[in-house]
Design a protein around this motif. Structure first.
Motif, mmCIF file in Angstrom:
data_model
loop_
_atom_site.group_PDB
_atom_site.id
_atom_site.type_symbol
_atom_site.label_atom_id
_atom_site.label_comp_id
_atom_site.label_asym_id
_atom_site.label_seq_id
_atom_site.Cartn_x
_atom_site.Cartn_y
_atom_site.Cartn_z
ATOM 1 N N THR A 1 0.861 -1.183 0.000
ATOM 2 C CA THR A 1 0.000 0.000 0.000
ATOM 3 C C THR A 1 0.897 1.233 0.000
ATOM 4 O O THR A 1 1.587 1.508 0.988
ATOM 5 N N PRO A 2 0.916 1.955 -1.110
ATOM 6 C CA PRO A 2 1.787 3.134 -1.208
ATOM 7 C C PRO A 2 1.267 4.271 -0.339
ATOM 8 O O PRO A 2 0.088 4.327 0.007
ATOM 9 N N THR A 3 2.165 5.165 -0.014
ATOM 10 C CA THR A 3 1.816 6.310 0.831
ATOM 11 C C THR A 3 1.393 7.529 0.018
ATOM 12 O O THR A 3 0.854 8.479 0.576
ATOM 13 N N LYS A 4 1.653 7.498 -1.298
ATOM 14 C CA LYS A 4 1.332 8.628 -2.173
ATOM 15 C C LYS A 4 0.919 8.089 -3.538
ATOM 16 O O LYS A 4 0.952 6.895 -3.788
ATOM 17 N N ARG A 5 0.607 9.019 -4.434
ATOM 18 C CA ARG A 5 0.239 8.623 -5.797
ATOM 19 C C ARG A 5 1.480 8.120 -6.538
ATOM 20 O O ARG A 5 2.530 8.757 -6.535
ATOM 21 N N ILE A 6 1.338 6.966 -7.195
ATOM 22 C CA ILE A 6 2.457 6.308 -7.879
ATOM 23 C C ILE A 6 2.581 6.804 -9.318
ATOM 24 O O ILE A 6 1.584 6.898 -10.039
ATOM 25 N N ARG A 7 3.819 7.070 -9.725
ATOM 26 C CA ARG A 7 4.104 7.369 -11.123
ATOM 27 C C ARG A 7 4.404 6.069 -11.865
ATOM 28 O O ARG A 7 3.886 5.822 -12.943
ATOM 29 N N ARG A 8 5.287 5.242 -11.263
ATOM 30 C CA ARG A 8 5.670 3.980 -11.896
ATOM 31 C C ARG A 8 6.375 3.089 -10.882
ATOM 32 O O ARG A 8 6.835 3.557 -9.846
ATOM 33 N N VAL B 1 10.761 -5.214 -15.414
ATOM 34 C CA VAL B 1 9.489 -4.780 -15.973
ATOM 35 C C VAL B 1 9.102 -3.470 -15.305
ATOM 36 O O VAL B 1 9.346 -3.282 -14.112
ATOM 37 N N THR B 2 8.563 -2.549 -16.086
ATOM 38 C CA THR B 2 8.060 -1.291 -15.544
ATOM 39 C C THR B 2 6.537 -1.355 -15.569
ATOM 40 O O THR B 2 5.942 -1.695 -16.589
ATOM 41 N N TRP B 3 5.936 -1.073 -14.427
ATOM 42 C CA TRP B 3 4.487 -1.157 -14.277
ATOM 43 C C TRP B 3 3.956 0.209 -13.897
ATOM 44 O O TRP B 3 4.551 0.904 -13.068
ATOM 45 N N GLN B 4 2.851 0.594 -14.527
ATOM 46 C CA GLN B 4 2.199 1.856 -14.190
ATOM 47 C C GLN B 4 0.764 1.561 -13.787
ATOM 48 O O GLN B 4 0.065 0.804 -14.463
ATOM 49 N N THR C 1 11.044 -0.947 -7.039
ATOM 50 C CA THR C 1 11.295 0.438 -6.658
ATOM 51 C C THR C 1 10.097 1.259 -7.116
ATOM 52 O O THR C 1 9.809 1.330 -8.311
ATOM 53 N N VAL C 2 9.395 1.827 -6.156
ATOM 54 C CA VAL C 2 8.207 2.633 -6.431
ATOM 55 C C VAL C 2 8.644 4.082 -6.579
ATOM 56 O O VAL C 2 9.305 4.628 -5.700
ATOM 57 N N ARG D 1 11.131 8.034 -3.873
ATOM 58 C CA ARG D 1 11.130 6.599 -4.155
ATOM 59 C C ARG D 1 11.027 5.792 -2.863
ATOM 60 O O ARG D 1 11.454 6.250 -1.806
ATOM 61 N N GLU D 2 10.510 4.591 -3.020
ATOM 62 C CA GLU D 2 10.411 3.641 -1.922
ATOM 63 C C GLU D 2 10.591 2.250 -2.525
ATOM 64 O O GLU D 2 10.175 1.996 -3.646
#
Length: 182
Positions: free
Chosen positions: A21-28, A73-76, A112-113, A120-121
């Protein structure tokens, strides 16, 4: 975050799961992933890739590979997605003549988020991941949907295992799957 190689505890086809669960809006999200011998990766229910690229065996008489690969792999996220649910099905046994491995099962993932604000996280495979034996598979190519079991009681903590692979980045593109007939 240092990701570790993990396994389910048995030399059988296994599935691994982790929810982030991310803490902010994800770019990629950039993901490095590998397994012995095959994996099929899904993120939030969508196919994300399969691999790793084989290191020989059909043209080289190898008992053990001189190196091993991880795929990137890059996921958005799609609009409205607020979690990253990763599921990986891992087949530890040789399926084809070109499959060469170290003869022991394992799975590895490092993510890497990158958030919209540029921070990043990271997270990766560890004993915090869940593992289960995929009982619907009697063998690498023997699927029986009557044995499909999604019972949450079958999930247990993944086991940390020794890294004998020392995987390197693959120079080959990640294997892909697509519908032939639609």
């Amino acid at each position: 975050m240092n990701a570790t190689w993990i396994w389910s505890g048995e030399n059988r086809i296994s599935e691994f799961a982790f929810d982030f669960t991310p803490t902010k809006r994800i770019r990629r999200v950039d993901i490095n992933v590998s397994a012995e011998t095959h994996y099929r990766l899904r993120i939030n229910g969508r196919f994300a890739g399969t691999g790793p690229a084989p290191v020989g065996g059909d043209w080289l008489p190898l008992d053990k590979p001189p190196y091993y690969f991880y795929d990137t792999v890059t996921w958005q996220p799609e609009a409205g997605e607020t979690t990253i649910a990763i599921r990986a099905l891992v087949i530890p046994n040789r399926q084809f003549g070109f499959d060469v491995g170290f003869g022991r099962p394992g799975f590895f993932l490092r993510a890497t988020v990158e958030y919209a604000d540029g921070t990043r996280e990271a997270f990766g495979t560890s004993q915090a991941w869940r593992a289960r034996i995929a009982t619907e598979y009697a063998g690498p190519r023997d699927f029986d949907s009557r044995r499909l079991n999604d019972a949450t009681s079958d999930w247990r903590a993944a086991e940390k295992i020794e890294d004998v692979w020392h995987a390197e980045p693959s120079n080959l593109p990640m294997r892909d799957e697509y519908d032939v007939f639609s």
